[in-house]
Design a protein around this motif. Structure first.
Motif, PDB file in Angstrom:
ATOM      1  N   GLU A 633       0.822  -1.204   0.000  1.00  0.00           N
ATOM      2  CA  GLU A 633       0.000   0.000   0.000  1.00  0.00           C
ATOM      3  C   GLU A 633       0.860   1.260   0.000  1.00  0.00           C
ATOM      4  N   ALA A 634       2.014   1.204   0.673  1.00  0.00           N
ATOM      5  CA  ALA A 634       2.921   2.351   0.657  1.00  0.00           C
ATOM      6  C   ALA A 634       3.441   2.607  -0.758  1.00  0.00           C
ATOM      7  N   GLU A 635       3.738   1.534  -1.464  1.00  0.00           N
ATOM      8  CA  GLU A 635       4.188   1.684  -2.845  1.00  0.00           C
ATOM      9  C   GLU A 635       3.078   2.275  -3.713  1.00  0.00           C
ATOM     10  N   ARG A 636       1.829   1.837  -3.466  1.00  0.00           N
ATOM     11  CA  ARG A 636       0.711   2.369  -4.251  1.00  0.00           C
ATOM     12  C   ARG A 636       0.499   3.856  -3.950  1.00  0.00           C
ATOM     13  N   ALA A 637       0.599   4.229  -2.673  1.00  0.00           N
ATOM     14  CA  ALA A 637       0.444   5.635  -2.311  1.00  0.00           C
ATOM     15  C   ALA A 637       1.530   6.488  -2.962  1.00  0.00           C
ATOM     16  N   ALA A 638       2.778   6.028  -2.906  1.00  0.00           N
ATOM     17  CA  ALA A 638       3.873   6.777  -3.513  1.00  0.00           C
ATOM     18  C   ALA A 638       3.686   6.857  -5.025  1.00  0.00           C
ATOM     19  N   TRP A 639       3.247   5.760  -5.613  1.00  0.00           N
ATOM     20  CA  TRP A 639       2.997   5.732  -7.066  1.00  0.00           C
ATOM     21  C   TRP A 639       1.971   6.791  -7.434  1.00  0.00           C
ATOM     22  N   LEU A 640       0.893   6.903  -6.642  1.00  0.00           N
ATOM     23  CA  LEU A 640      -0.158   7.883  -6.940  1.00  0.00           C
ATOM     24  C   LEU A 640       0.337   9.311  -6.756  1.00  0.00           C
ATOM     25  N   LEU A 641       1.166   9.546  -5.741  1.00  0.00           N
ATOM     26  CA  LEU A 641       1.734  10.882  -5.573  1.00  0.00           C
ATOM     27  C   LEU A 641       2.612  11.248  -6.767  1.00  0.00           C
ATOM     28  N   GLY A 642       3.363  10.290  -7.274  1.00  0.00           N
ATOM     29  CA  GLY A 642       4.180  10.537  -8.455  1.00  0.00           C
ATOM     30  C   GLY A 642       3.329  10.812  -9.681  1.00  0.00           C
ATOM     31  N   ALA A 643       2.230  10.035  -9.825  1.00  0.00           N
ATOM     32  CA  ALA A 643       1.326  10.242 -10.964  1.00  0.00           C
ATOM     33  C   ALA A 643       0.687  11.625 -10.896  1.00  0.00           C
ATOM     34  N   SER A 644       0.244  12.012  -9.684  1.00  0.00           N
ATOM     35  CA  SER A 644      -0.373  13.329  -9.532  1.00  0.00           C
ATOM     36  C   SER A 644       0.630  14.445  -9.809  1.00  0.00           C
ATOM     37  N   SER A 645       1.868  14.270  -9.345  1.00  0.00           N
ATOM     38  CA  SER A 645       2.891  15.291  -9.595  1.00  0.00           C
ATOM     39  C   SER A 645       3.133  15.473 -11.088  1.00  0.00           C
ATOM     40  N   ALA A 646       3.151  14.355 -11.826  1.00  0.00           N
ATOM     41  CA  ALA A 646       3.335  14.444 -13.275  1.00  0.00           C
ATOM     42  C   ALA A 646       2.175  15.185 -13.924  1.00  0.00           C
ATOM     43  N   ALA A 684       9.078   4.428  -6.707  1.00  0.00           N
ATOM     44  CA  ALA A 684       7.631   4.281  -6.888  1.00  0.00           C
ATOM     45  C   ALA A 684       7.025   5.560  -7.463  1.00  0.00           C
ATOM     46  N   MET A 685       7.483   6.702  -6.976  1.00  0.00           N
ATOM     47  CA  MET A 685       6.948   7.964  -7.495  1.00  0.00           C
ATOM     48  C   MET A 685       7.349   8.167  -8.955  1.00  0.00           C
ATOM     49  N   ALA A 686       8.558   7.776  -9.310  1.00  0.00           N
ATOM     50  CA  ALA A 686       8.995   7.889 -10.708  1.00  0.00           C
ATOM     51  C   ALA A 686       8.166   6.978 -11.597  1.00  0.00           C
ATOM     52  N   ALA A 687       7.852   5.778 -11.105  1.00  0.00           N
ATOM     53  CA  ALA A 687       7.015   4.855 -11.875  1.00  0.00           C
ATOM     54  C   ALA A 687       5.618   5.436 -12.065  1.00  0.00           C
ATOM     55  N   GLY A 688       5.083   6.084 -11.005  1.00  0.00           N
ATOM     56  CA  GLY A 688       3.772   6.719 -11.128  1.00  0.00           C
ATOM     57  C   GLY A 688       3.777   7.848 -12.130  1.00  0.00           C
ATOM     58  N   ALA A 689       4.861   8.628 -12.143  1.00  0.00           N
ATOM     59  CA  ALA A 689       4.971   9.721 -13.105  1.00  0.00           C
ATOM     60  C   ALA A 689       4.970   9.191 -14.536  1.00  0.00           C
ATOM     61  N   ARG A 690       5.678   8.066 -14.739  1.00  0.00           N
ATOM     62  CA  ARG A 690       5.719   7.492 -16.085  1.00  0.00           C
ATOM     63  C   ARG A 690       4.379   6.902 -16.498  1.00  0.00           C
ATOM     64  N   GLY A 691       3.676   6.317 -15.550  1.00  0.00           N
ATOM     65  CA  GLY A 691       2.437   5.605 -15.880  1.00  0.00           C
ATOM     66  C   GLY A 691       1.183   6.330 -15.475  1.00  0.00           C
TER      67      GLY A 691
END
Length: 778
Positions: A633-646, A684-691
């Motif tokens: 869940e921490a990875e998912r939260a970080a992923w979403l923060l990265g996606a939102s930042s992008a 995780a945040m970088a992955a969210g930004a990419r995806g």
């Protein structure tokens, strides 16, 4: 695969040009800038459309048609207007200043063909823009049409010649047949008269189409005789070839005008004030009166369509949009001259200004309702003419009207939803710069200027711009003090809403409560009161008043649900989720944010999705100590923060300027870092930004395909594809709405978007498109 882009469906007559098509297509496979040149009426735009249509399947990221004819120029703000206009056409949702750098960043890695139509009046600005794009975006190709070259390094030009005689005859015959007059199409001996006619028209496609539109009432020999009479008056035998063609076209246009009825002539001239396509309602309001009964306008429009003067627009954005019409550039220029000659231009432009002033004002008062999406879409569709109406007000020195229109354009919320916020801000800055607060001579004008300043202040506050917000608030307060006025609702709202967004202060709550009171009791400000209620509830969340925030957010949600306004409901759910998070109710927060996210996905609301994904990350992070799988869940939260930042970067928003949101982001980041090490968080945040394109599915825990879905190739969103499948099954909008638990009006908006993206003109064609996809419905 359906084509990506906005290339209009080309259903107009097109004959010949095979050599030019092959030559242009061959050049564009080797060079990056091709400009089609030639005189007006020779067919540059139609040729460009055909060339682009042949290439669109080979252009991965789409063919984008950008008509520059509606941009006034050259003026000091021409470059900014050009960039904003292109961003609008490219559907770039960007809420910061949309300059040339935004276009470059958007196109840098995309493989696109840009069709820039009617560049001749904007050569310097277009030269700069195209040069920058070609240098910075290596996969961009440009096909331009202009009466002269752009002068860009590496530019290739192709002079579009008149049609050869055989093709000219074929075009005339096809035009007459298409108009339903096959019986009047000449054969046998009369074919010589057609050849003489086409030769006399110098093979100019526009001139030939106008002549063909007359075959209903005149024989070919009569057409030829009348044209000869006309040209004897117009033609100077000493003219050079290109000038001769120009004279020929002028003659045919004037001859076609004279063969119209007096009422049709008046409508032609008056319709020339429209910047882009218009519907019958607009034509009745703008062109009616002074000799034209508004009830006769539809018949006059039909007559001008039959005569090939008006063209039917095939790019409506909604399945229920009314038919729209426009004048080709040459015919519009002629109509404007006739309007000026009649001494009627100022009156008609005034009616045009008043119509679009009222349209924007109506939209500002109607968005908090079940049909708010349609209301915002209607304003978005009319942006070119709204800007033209603002220009007209500025030209007349009527700054109060210009300021009112700019203010209401923000109040209607369409710039936030459709992503042209900076274009609205540009107009506000322009009229405010022209306004001299020291020369205000009445309390009414002071309030007018103050309200426009507050509209821009609200825009820049949402962008996190503290300094500009304070400057505009100071201007408003000075005006009110000078005229002994109490702060208006708009001043109280912006001061309170700005404080809430920029600092999260307790002071914002009282200011917004005062704004709610100031807006109450007046139907014209009912939507403003709702906006104040929204920010009042958010202010309580940001000021860390947990219990009060829950009560306020519930009041706001109930108000929004009562209105059945989908966009408003989505923001009420966002606020309720944050209020629940403040009191530690993880389950309620997750339920609210999930409902809001689904609703925003249904609407394809990119502005709201960005902040909802951010808040979703906060909510997941806050519940990590209770999660069954804290690391996942921490990875998912970080992923979403990265996606939102992008997405924030893509929209041009700076989170750092919005302190309450930035603080909450920092808290979530710390909660995540307590579970994951810093390197894992960054990854995780970088992955969210990419995806980030699949972030909604990740947030909702839905399966995400490893390979791009069809929405990545046909440009449909997941929800639009879902709706397309149900339409293909024969479901009505009401049935689809019931199955997907969305408003039937929202379904209609999706269907309109599907048709626009796929280049379909009828709802029934969606079924054929679905059947042609790999796997059909599966």
């Amino acid at each position: 695969m359906a084509p990506v882009g906005n290339l209009p469906v080309d259903i107009a007559l097109f004959v010949g040009r095979e050599e030019e098509l092959a030559q242009a297509g061959g050049l564009l496979s080797r060079v990056r800038l091709l400009t089609l040149t030639g005189p007006g009426g020779v067919g540059k735009t139609r040729l460009a459309l055909r060339v682009a249509a042949r290439l669109q399947e080979a252009v991965h990221d789409g063919v984008w048609m950008i008509d520059l004819s509606g941009i006034p120029g050259p003026t000091p703000d021409t470059p900014e207007r050009l960039y904003a206009h292109m961003a609008l056409a490219l559907r770039i949702q960007y809420h910061g200043p949309a300059g040339l750098d935004v276009l470059v960043d958007h196109l840098r890695t995309r493989r696109v063909l840009l069709v820039l139509d009617n560049c001749e009046h904007l050569i310097p600005a277009t030269h700069v823009c195209v040069t920058a794009l070609l240098r910075a975006a290596p996969y961009v190709r440009v096909l331009a049409t202009s009466r002269q070259p752009l002068g860009v390094d590496g530019e290739h030009t192709l002079v579009v010649p008149p049609l050869p005689l055989a093709d000219a005859i074929a075009l005339f015959t096809a035009g007459a047949t298409a108009a339903g007059h096959a019986g009047r199409v000449p054969t046998g001996a009369d074919a010589n008269a057609v050849a003489d006619l086409c030769h006399r028209l110098d093979g100019l496609p526009l001139a030939i189409k106008l002549a063909a539109g007359r075959i209903r009432t005149l024989s070919v020999r009569q057409l030829l005789h009348r044209l000869d009479d006309r040209f004897r008056l117009l033609t100077d035998t000493t003219l050079l070839a290109d000038s001769q063609r120009h004279s020929t076209l002028e003659g045919v246009v004037e001859w076609s005008y004279e063969l119209c009825t007096e009422a049709e002539q008046q409508l032609w001239a008056r319709a020339s004030v429209f910047a882009r396509a218009f519907d019958v309602d607009a034509a009745e309001a703008v062109c009616g009166g002074a000799g034209i009964d508004p009830l006769d306008v539809i018949d006059l429009v039909t007559g001008l369509v039959d005569k090939s003067v008006l063209t039917v627009d095939t790019t409506a954005t909604s399945v229920h949009s009314p038919a729209r019409y426009y004048l080709l550039d040459t015919l519009r220029e002629y109509g404007l001259r006739k309007l000026a000659d009649a001494g009627d231009e100022q009156r008609v432009r005034g009616r045009h200004r008043d119509y679009y002033r009222d349209l924007v004002a109506d939209g500002a008062s109607a968005w908090f309702a079940p049909h708010e999406l349609e209301s915002m879409a209607a304003v978005y569709r009319e942006v070119p003419d709204i800007l033209a109406a603002i220009d007209e007000s500025v030209t007349r020195g009527d700054l109060p009207t210009a300021r009112t229109m700019c203010r209401d354009l923000v109040r209607v919320r369409a710039p936030f939803f459709w992503g042209f916020l900076d274009l609205a801000a540009q107009q506000l800055r322009r009229v405010l710069d022209l306004s001299d607060a020291e020369r205000v001579n009445s309390a009414e004008e002071a309030v007018n200027l103050s309200s426009a300043a507050m509209a821009e202040a609200w825009v820049v506050a949402t962008q996190g711009n503290h300094d500009r917000t304070r400057t505009l608030l100071t201007l408003a307060h000075d005006l009110h003090r000078r005229w002994g006025l109490d702060p208006t609702g708009s001043v109280l709202f912006v001061e309170g809403g700005g404080d809430a967004l920029l600092t999260g202060s307790y002071r914002a709550i009282a200011l917004l409560e005062a704004a709610r009171t100031a807006f109450s009791g007046d139907p014209a400000t009912a939507t403003d009161q709702h906006q104040a209620t929204m920010m009042w509830a958010m202010a309580k969340v940001f000021a860390d008043e947990p219990a009060a925030a829950v009560a306020a957010s519930q009041e706001y949600l109930e108000q929004s649900e009562k209105s059945q306004a989908p966009w408003s409901i989505s923001w009420a759910l966002w606020t309720a989720a944050l209020a629940a998070l403040r009191v530690g109710d993880q389950r309620a927060a997750t339920d609210f944010i999930s409902r809001g996210l689904r609703l925003q996905r249904d609407m394809d609301e990119q502005w709201g999705l960005t902040w909802t994904l951010e808040a979703y990350g906060w909510i997941i992070a806050a519940g990590l100590d209770q999660a069954d799988d804290p690391q996942g869940e921490a990875e998912r939260a970080a992923w979403l923060l990265g996606a939102s930042s992008a997405r924030q970067r893509k929209l041009g928003v700076t989170l750092a300027g919005l302190r309450p949101l930035a603080d909450r982001h920092a808290v979530a980041r710390a909660q995540i870092t307590a579970v994951l090490d810093e390197l894992a968080v960054v990854a995780a945040m970088a992955a969210g930004a990419r995806g980030h394109a699949r972030a909604v599915r990740v947030a909702l825990g839905e399966p995400t395909p490893r390979r791009p879905t069809a929405s990545g190739t046909d440009n449909l969103t997941d929800r639009e594809r879902e709706v397309a499948v149900l339409v293909a099954e024969g479901r009505t909008s009401a049935q689809i709405g019931a199955q997907l638990r969305i408003n039937p009006r929202t379904v209609d908006v999706h269907v309109g978007n599907i048709m626009r993206k796929l280049g379909l003109r009828r709802r029934s064609r969606i079924a054929a498109w679905i059947a042609a996809q790999p796997g059909g419905h599966d």
